[in-house]
Scaffold this motif. Sequence first.
Motif: not given
Length: 66
Positions: A43-56, A58-62
Amino acid sequence: MAQALQEFQQGTENDVKFLPVRTGKSITGARLATEEYLKGDLEMAKNKQDEYSKAPTPEEMKGPKK
Protein backbone atom coordinates in the motif's frame (compact mmCIF):
# COMPACT_ATOMS: atom_id res chain seq x y z
CA MET A 1 8.01 -47.46 39.04
CA ALA A 2 4.73 -47.85 37.17
CA GLN A 3 2.99 -45.71 39.80
CA ALA A 4 5.57 -42.95 39.39
CA LEU A 5 5.19 -42.97 35.60
CA GLN A 6 1.42 -42.83 35.91
CA GLU A 7 1.64 -39.86 38.28
CA PHE A 8 4.07 -38.13 35.92
CA GLN A 9 1.71 -38.70 33.00
CA GLN A 10 -1.24 -37.33 34.92
CA GLY A 11 0.78 -34.36 36.14
CA THR A 12 1.98 -33.36 32.69
CA GLU A 13 -1.12 -34.23 30.63
CA ASN A 14 -2.32 -30.63 30.38
CA ASP A 15 1.16 -29.40 29.44
CA VAL A 16 1.39 -31.99 26.66
CA LYS A 17 -1.98 -30.82 25.30
CA PHE A 18 -1.09 -27.13 25.71
CA LEU A 19 2.20 -27.10 23.80
CA PRO A 20 1.00 -28.03 20.28
CA VAL A 21 -2.04 -25.74 20.54
CA ARG A 22 0.11 -22.82 21.68
CA THR A 23 2.68 -23.52 18.97
CA GLY A 24 -0.03 -23.56 16.31
CA LYS A 25 -1.45 -20.26 17.53
CA SER A 26 2.02 -18.68 17.53
CA ILE A 27 2.72 -19.82 13.98
CA THR A 28 -0.67 -18.61 12.78
CA GLY A 29 -0.17 -15.24 14.46
CA ALA A 30 3.26 -14.81 12.89
CA ARG A 31 1.91 -15.69 9.45
CA LEU A 32 -1.03 -13.29 9.73
CA ALA A 33 1.20 -10.49 11.03
CA THR A 34 3.59 -11.02 8.12
CA GLU A 35 0.72 -10.90 5.62
CA GLU A 36 -0.51 -7.61 7.09
CA TYR A 37 3.02 -6.19 7.06
CA LEU A 38 3.38 -7.06 3.37
CA LYS A 39 -0.02 -5.51 2.59
CA GLY A 40 1.14 -2.33 4.30
CA ASP A 41 4.37 -2.28 2.28
CA LEU A 42 2.43 -2.75 -0.95
CA GLU A 43 0.00 0.00 0.00
CA MET A 44 2.83 2.41 0.84
CA ALA A 45 4.56 1.59 -2.45
CA LYS A 46 1.33 2.18 -4.36
CA ASN A 47 0.79 5.51 -2.58
CA LYS A 48 4.30 6.69 -3.50
CA GLN A 49 3.90 5.48 -7.07
CA ASP A 50 0.58 7.34 -7.35
CA GLU A 51 2.10 10.47 -5.82
CA TYR A 52 5.10 10.59 -8.14
CA SER A 53 3.22 9.62 -11.32
CA LYS A 54 1.13 12.81 -11.23
CA ALA A 55 1.85 15.66 -13.61
CA PRO A 56 4.26 18.28 -12.26
CA THR A 57 2.74 21.20 -10.43
CA PRO A 58 3.40 24.78 -11.57
CA GLU A 59 5.66 25.22 -8.53
CA GLU A 60 7.72 22.17 -9.53
CA MET A 61 8.03 23.51 -13.07
CA LYS A 62 9.82 26.63 -11.78
CA GLY A 63 12.77 24.52 -10.70
CA PRO A 64 14.87 24.83 -7.55
CA LYS A 65 15.04 28.21 -5.83
CA LYS A 66 18.36 29.97 -6.07
